[in-house]
Scaffold this motif. Structure first.
Motif, PDB file in Angstrom:
ATOM      1  N   TYR A 134       0.869  -1.171   0.000  1.00 36.12           N
ATOM      2  CA  TYR A 134       0.000   0.000   0.000  1.00 36.12           C
ATOM      3  C   TYR A 134       0.909   1.224   0.000  1.00 36.12           C
ATOM      4  N   ASP A 135       0.738   2.081  -0.986  1.00 38.87           N
ATOM      5  CA  ASP A 135       1.656   3.201  -1.218  1.00 38.87           C
ATOM      6  C   ASP A 135       0.879   4.516  -1.195  1.00 38.87           C
ATOM      7  N   PRO A 136       0.495   5.012   0.010  1.00 44.33           N
ATOM      8  CA  PRO A 136      -0.363   6.212   0.088  1.00 44.33           C
ATOM      9  C   PRO A 136       0.296   7.468  -0.457  1.00 44.33           C
ATOM     10  N   SER A 137       1.611   7.543  -0.404  1.00 40.95           N
ATOM     11  CA  SER A 137       2.309   8.746  -0.881  1.00 40.95           C
ATOM     12  C   SER A 137       2.666   8.672  -2.362  1.00 40.95           C
ATOM     13  N   LYS A 138       2.294   7.582  -3.010  1.00 44.34           N
ATOM     14  CA  LYS A 138       2.469   7.413  -4.460  1.00 44.34           C
ATOM     15  C   LYS A 138       3.939   7.456  -4.897  1.00 44.34           C
TER      16      LYS A 138
ATOM     17  N   SER B 180       4.474   5.397  -8.097  1.00 41.33           N
ATOM     18  CA  SER B 180       3.551   5.701  -9.200  1.00 41.33           C
ATOM     19  C   SER B 180       4.178   5.472 -10.579  1.00 41.33           C
ATOM     20  N   ASN B 181       5.517   5.567 -10.672  1.00 40.53           N
ATOM     21  CA  ASN B 181       6.138   5.341 -11.976  1.00 40.53           C
ATOM     22  C   ASN B 181       6.579   3.897 -12.179  1.00 40.53           C
ATOM     23  N   TRP B 182       6.169   3.019 -11.252  1.00 38.07           N
ATOM     24  CA  TRP B 182       6.455   1.591 -11.414  1.00 38.07           C
ATOM     25  C   TRP B 182       5.423   0.993 -12.384  1.00 38.07           C
TER      26      TRP B 182
ATOM     27  N   TRP C 186      12.809   3.342 -12.643  1.00 37.23           N
ATOM     28  CA  TRP C 186      11.819   3.440 -11.575  1.00 37.23           C
ATOM     29  C   TRP C 186      12.457   3.980 -10.298  1.00 37.23           C
ATOM     30  N   LEU C 187      11.639   4.683  -9.503  1.00 39.98           N
ATOM     31  CA  LEU C 187      12.116   5.229  -8.231  1.00 39.98           C
ATOM     32  C   LEU C 187      12.607   4.102  -7.331  1.00 39.98           C
ATOM     33  N   GLY C 188      13.805   4.278  -6.787  1.00 41.73           N
ATOM     34  CA  GLY C 188      14.344   3.312  -5.836  1.00 41.73           C
ATOM     35  C   GLY C 188      15.028   2.126  -6.460  1.00 41.73           C
ATOM     36  N   ILE C 189      15.088   2.061  -7.788  1.00 43.22           N
ATOM     37  CA  ILE C 189      15.692   0.924  -8.483  1.00 43.22           C
ATOM     38  C   ILE C 189      17.028   1.358  -9.114  1.00 43.22           C
ATOM     39  N   THR C 190      18.049   0.577  -8.881  1.00 40.56           N
ATOM     40  CA  THR C 190      19.346   0.793  -9.536  1.00 40.56           C
ATOM     41  C   THR C 190      19.722  -0.483 -10.280  1.00 40.56           C
ATOM     42  N   CYS C 191      20.192  -0.295 -11.511  1.00 37.77           N
ATOM     43  CA  CYS C 191      20.570  -1.452 -12.326  1.00 37.77           C
ATOM     44  C   CYS C 191      22.078  -1.461 -12.581  1.00 37.77           C
ATOM     45  N   THR C 192      22.578  -2.621 -12.848  1.00 38.97           N
ATOM     46  CA  THR C 192      23.975  -2.768 -13.284  1.00 38.97           C
ATOM     47  C   THR C 192      24.067  -2.388 -14.757  1.00 38.97           C
TER      48      THR C 192
ATOM     49  N   ASN D 158       6.888   5.460   3.684  1.00 43.71           N
ATOM     50  CA  ASN D 158       5.539   5.308   4.243  1.00 43.71           C
ATOM     51  C   ASN D 158       4.756   4.178   3.578  1.00 43.71           C
ATOM     52  N   ILE D 159       5.468   3.144   3.168  1.00 41.43           N
ATOM     53  CA  ILE D 159       4.853   2.000   2.495  1.00 41.43           C
ATOM     54  C   ILE D 159       4.409   0.976   3.547  1.00 41.43           C
ATOM     55  N   SER D 160       3.244   0.411   3.350  1.00 43.89           N
ATOM     56  CA  SER D 160       2.747  -0.616   4.267  1.00 43.89           C
ATOM     57  C   SER D 160       2.330  -1.850   3.483  1.00 43.89           C
ATOM     58  N   GLY D 161       1.849  -2.847   4.221  1.00 42.85           N
ATOM     59  CA  GLY D 161       1.473  -4.111   3.606  1.00 42.85           C
ATOM     60  C   GLY D 161       2.483  -5.202   3.909  1.00 42.85           C
ATOM     61  N   LYS D 162       2.306  -6.335   3.310  1.00 42.70           N
ATOM     62  CA  LYS D 162       3.213  -7.465   3.510  1.00 42.70           C
ATOM     63  C   LYS D 162       4.098  -7.604   2.276  1.00 42.70           C
TER      64      LYS D 162
END
Length: 944
Positions: free
Chosen positions: A20-24, A27-29, A38-44, A58-62
């Motif tokens: 659950y991503d209330p702050s979005k 959103s670009n995933w 994508w936000l938070g992703i780094t590639c080789t 502020n992400i929740s869920g399992k």
């Protein structure tokens, strides 16, 4: 290649779908762009995912276990979110993973078995993980950083952990671990930090720890370790921080410890250490903080302490130290805090204590110090808190001592000080508390102390003479004024009634004359008034005590005549409080004769008949009422189609505004505010003058003790919701209380700034101090929670006090399900002042962290306290402070840390260890002025 990329894409999208991503932030995933952008992703370079960095989003869920199957993943950081549920069983599936950080979430269950031999960082701290530490932990061969602190892990530290030969940072703090510290720890030669505090570890400190020559931080606090400190610790030549406080260690400090020349902070407080503090301490040239308080040290304070150039904080209080304070202490140091209180120190206070220009806390009370207060302290403009009481100090106050601009707390009581204080200028704009009590000051009282913030002024037990200055009436914040046991004369100034926050006024044992000012009857929160042993005369004002807040009055040994007032304060007054006058009236407890008036027989007959008729009417009226109200209560009764309605008011002003019809109209569904197990609440309005009020329906009429309820109706305090009255019909029983235009704390807390939270905490503390310290009998809140605190438009809190008998849902179940209930109350069902303080401590934690103790994420009720203790011990604000106020942390860190310190004392498991409301209120206000916490370190509070 394309197949591998598709696989990674599917794994990422599956991972996102479980969140659950209330702050979005995610959103670009989506498939419109390559996942490497994508936000938070780094590639080789080969376009494979190597890093997932989503900390503090502020992400929740399992979390889906699929992200641990990413074939080239090296870093996964999901820390500081709201993730919950059990950790996936295949969390240790990826052989490529080097960094895994899931800290500061709400994960539950056990740590899964498994192993990643090449993993270098594993951080699972500050969750709710339980069970034992897996034996397989020893197969993480490459670990350099391991933090499992702040969980509910049980059992002993597994010996297999000592196989981690590359480990540098080792943290298991704030769990439920038992047993001894493994001796094999000495084999982990790469260790630089060991933090095993806040557990239940026992036994002695292993001597083998002395083999860890790379160690620079050793923290074993809050355990049950016994025996002596091993001399082998002297081998840790790189050690900078040694924290062993709150254990059961005994014996002397090993001399080898003083060879640790890189030590910055040494804290051995709260143990059973003994012997002398050796002059060898001169070797610790880098020492900034020395805490040896609450032990059994004897002998003199080492002269060598004066030579430590970086020493900032020196706390040696509550020992058995004797001799003099080193004469050069402070001259070559950088002292900011000095606390040597509660020892057997003698001699003079050294002149150079403030040579650094940074000393803000000087605590020397309860010793045998003598001589004059040094003139040099008058030039110490950094001072904020001074406590020199209970010594043998003599002479007059230094000329500039009364012009210290930042001092907010000054206590020099119980000494041999003398001279006039009215002949000097007082310029102390920050002053809140001033006590000059139990000295030999003489002459008149000054008109002003240079402060508009003075709350507590104690000048008692001196030889002051002359009149009480009229200008004392300008002290708008004054709550306690004690001028007793002096030689003051003249009349009591009428201007004192302008001190609308005054709760306690003691003018006893003086030579005051004239009458009691009639305006005293209008003081809204005055709770204690002592005018005994003076030369006052005239009649006692008939309305004195009408405000109901006045619960303790002593007017004995004066020259009063006439009848006692018929207000609440005098209805059941003790005989000792009115003796020594020429008074009459009152009930049997007063010991006074009935009032008699000589009139004609005809007049007497008329009065007797009238009184008889009135008594008969009163008995008939009260026969219909479910409560026998006292004489200051007012009864209303009306018949309508719903039957008989009876309303008992405790305030005559309210009685004139609210009619029974107003209450009947308000009890409609459209006016419903809330509904709970104990009834429903409605908002009402008076037809005559639009006065708003709250009506709460209760489910159990018989649960309300009449006499105790009327006592609550007398409470008058700006931070307590006023109880207006009780109403009864065949539909039920209703409680009527003041309407506060605002919101519950629980509804607005997350939107409050740090400054607004400070104001709320201080206001609640003042309310508790009033209920516990100035009400007779003491009034208990029952249980504290943000639901019972209303915040008005000016950010002032208003506490709702539960009615007696309504604290329990039935005869056996007393709000046990509330997360704010003290541990002992859950067992005994008894409430006390200490259980109130526990609830207040939880509210403080919630104000600081934004986390609610009732949240499911904490599991057991006490878990938030244990979590807070762990976080506080590290003083890492970014871990535990509410993100909403995190931006204030750099400026207000000291205030936040000391407030958390107070919260943890209030939530101590042992009720006797919790401070009282008076201490809490003073300490909280002091903490919000300044703090004794240095960045990155924990300073236990002495309530100094």
């Amino acid at each position: 290649m394309m197949h591998a990329e598709n696989q990674e894409l599917e794994l990422l999208l599956s991972f996102k779908s479980s969140l659950y991503d209330p702050s979005k932030y995610l959103s670009n995933w989506n498939t419109s762009a390559t996942f490497c952008s994508w936000l938070g992703i780094t590639c080789t370079n080969s376009s494979h995912i190597s890093v997932i960095q989503l900390s503090g989003k502020n992400i929740s869920g399992k979390i889906s276990s699929l992200i641990f199957h990413l074939p080239y993943i090296q870093t996964i950081d999901l820390s500081s979110n709201q993730l919950s549920g059990k950790l996936p069983d295949d969390i240790f599936f990826s052989s490529s993973l080097r960094y895994l950080n899931l800290s500061n979430n709400n994960f539950t269950g056990q740590i899964p078995s498994g192993s990643i031999p090449l993993l270098e960082t594993l951080d699972l701290s500050n969750n709710m993980l339980s069970g034992k530490i897996p034996q397989e932990i020893g197969s993480f061969w490459s670990l350099k950083f391991l933090d499992l602190g702040g969980n509910f892990l049980e059992g002993e530290i597994p010996p297999s952990i000592t196989k981690l030969k590359s480990l540098q940072v080792f943290t298991l703090a704030s769990n439920r671990l038992v047993g001894q510290i493994p001796h094999e720890l000495g084999q982990m030669r790469s260790l630089k930090l060991i933090y095993l505090g806040y557990n239940n570890l026992s036994g002695e400190i292993p001597t083998e720890i002395g083999q860890l020559i790379s160690l620079n931080h050793l923290n074993l606090v809050y355990n049950s370790l016994i025996g002596q400190i091993p001399t082998s610790l002297g081998n840790l030549t790189d050690l900078q921080y040694l924290f062993l406080y709150q254990n059961k260690l005994s014996g002397p400090i090993p001399k080898s410890i003083f060879g640790l020349t890189k030590l910055i902070s040494l804290d051995l407080s709260d143990n059973f250490l003994s012997g002398e503090i050796p002059e060898l301490i001169i070797k610790l040239k880098n020492l900034e903080i020395l805490h040896l308080f609450s032990n059994n040290f004897t002998g003199k304070i080492p002269l060598a302490l004066s030579t430590l150039p970086r020493l900032q904080v020196l706390q040696l209080w509550s020992n058995k130290l004797s001799g003099e304070i080193p004469n050069d202490l402070g001259k070559h140091n950088n002292l900011t805090v000095l606390d040597l209180s509660t020892n057997y120190l003698a001699g003079r206070i050294p002149e150079g204590l403030c040579s650094s220009g940074n000393l803000f806390k000087l605590i020397l009370f309860s010793n045998s110090l003598e001589g004059e207060i040094p003139n040099s302290l008058s030039a110490c403009k950094s001072l904020r808190r001074i406590r020199l009481q209970e010594n043998g100090l003599s002479g007059e106050l230094p000329s500039e001592f009364t012009k210290l601009p930042l001092v907010y707390f000054l206590d020099i009581s119980a000494n041999k000080l003398l001279g006039r204080i009215d002949s000097r200028k007082w310029e102390m704009p920050s002053l809140q508390m001033l006590s000059l009590a139990r000295n030999s000051f003489w002459g008149g009282l000054p008109d002003s102390f240079g402060s508009d913030n003075l709350e507590n002024l104690d000048l008692s037990h001196n030889q002051f003479s002359g009149a009480i200055p009229d200008k004392f009436g300008r002290l708008s914040e004054l709550m306690q004024l004690n001028l007793s046991k002096n030689k003051l004369s003249g009349e009591i100034p009428d201007e004192l009634s302008s001190c609308e926050k005054l709760v306690s006024l003691d003018l006893s044992q003086n030579k005051l004359s004239g009458q009691i000012p009639a305006s005293f009857s209008e003081m809204p929160v005055l709770g204690q008034l002592d005018l005994s042993y003076n030369e006052l005369s005239g009649e006692v004002p008939a309305n004195l005590g009408k405000e109901e807040s006045l619960v303790q009055v002593n007017i004995s040994h004066n020259h009063f005549h006439g009848s006692l007032p018929s207000t609440g304060a005098f209805l059941a007054i003790n005989a000792s409080s009115v003796t020594g006058n020429n008074l009459c009236g009152g009930d049997k407890t007063s010991g006074l004769p009935p009032c008699r008036r000589v009139k004609s027989p005809l007049w007497w007959f008329y009065v007797s008949c009238s009184l008889g008729a009135l008594v008969l009417l009163a008995l008939v009226a009260f026969g219909f009422v479910f409560i026998r109200g006292k004489r200051n209560s007012e009864l209303k009764r009306v018949e309508n189609e719903d039957g008989t309605w009876e309303l008992l008011f405790f305030n005559s002003k309210v009685s004139k505004s609210i009619a029974i019809e107003d209450i009947i109209i308000s009890i409609k569904e459209e006016n419903l505010i809330s509904r709970g197990k104990k009834g429903a609440s409605y908002k009402g309005k008076s037809v005559t003058n639009n006065m708003q009020f709250i009506v709460k329906k209760t489910n159990d009429v018989n649960s309300i003790p009449p006499s105790e309820v009327e006592e609550l109706g007398k409470l008058q305090h700006p931070n307590i919701v006023k109880l207006f009255g009780l109403c009864r019909s065949n539909k039920g029983t209703y409680v009527v209380h003041e309407y506060i235009d605002g919101n519950k704390l629980s509804e607005v807390l997350r939107n409050l700034s740090w400054e607004r939270r400070q104001q709320i905490a201080t206001g609640i503390a003042k309310a508790l101090r009033f209920l516990h310290c100035y009400c007779s009998p003491t009034v208990l809140v029952g249980y504290m929670s943000p639901e019972k605190i209303i915040i008005d438009g000016k950010d002032e809190p208003h506490l709702i006090v539960s009615l007696p008998g309504m604290l329990c849902i039935d005869n056996t179940k007393c709000f046990i399900s509330s997360a704010y209930v003290a541990p002992e109350t859950r067992e005994t069902k008894d409430i006390s002042e200490k259980s109130d303080m526990y609830g207040f401590g939880l509210v403080l934690i919630e104000l600081l962290t934004g986390k609610c103790p009732a949240d499911a994420e904490f599991g057991e009720h006490e878990s938030i306290v244990k979590w807070a203790r762990y976080c506080y011990s590290d003083c890492h604000l970014d871990v535990w402070i509410d993100p909403v106020i995190r931006g204030n942390a750099s400026i207000n860190q000291n205030e936040m840390v000391e407030t958390m310190n107070l919260a943890l004392q209030c939530t101590a498991t042992e009720p006797t260890a919790r401070p009282c409301a008076n201490e809490v209120s003073k300490t909280l206000e002091s903490a919000l002025k300044t703090s004794s916490c240095v960045l990155g370190l924990k300073f236990p509070s002495s309530f100094s």
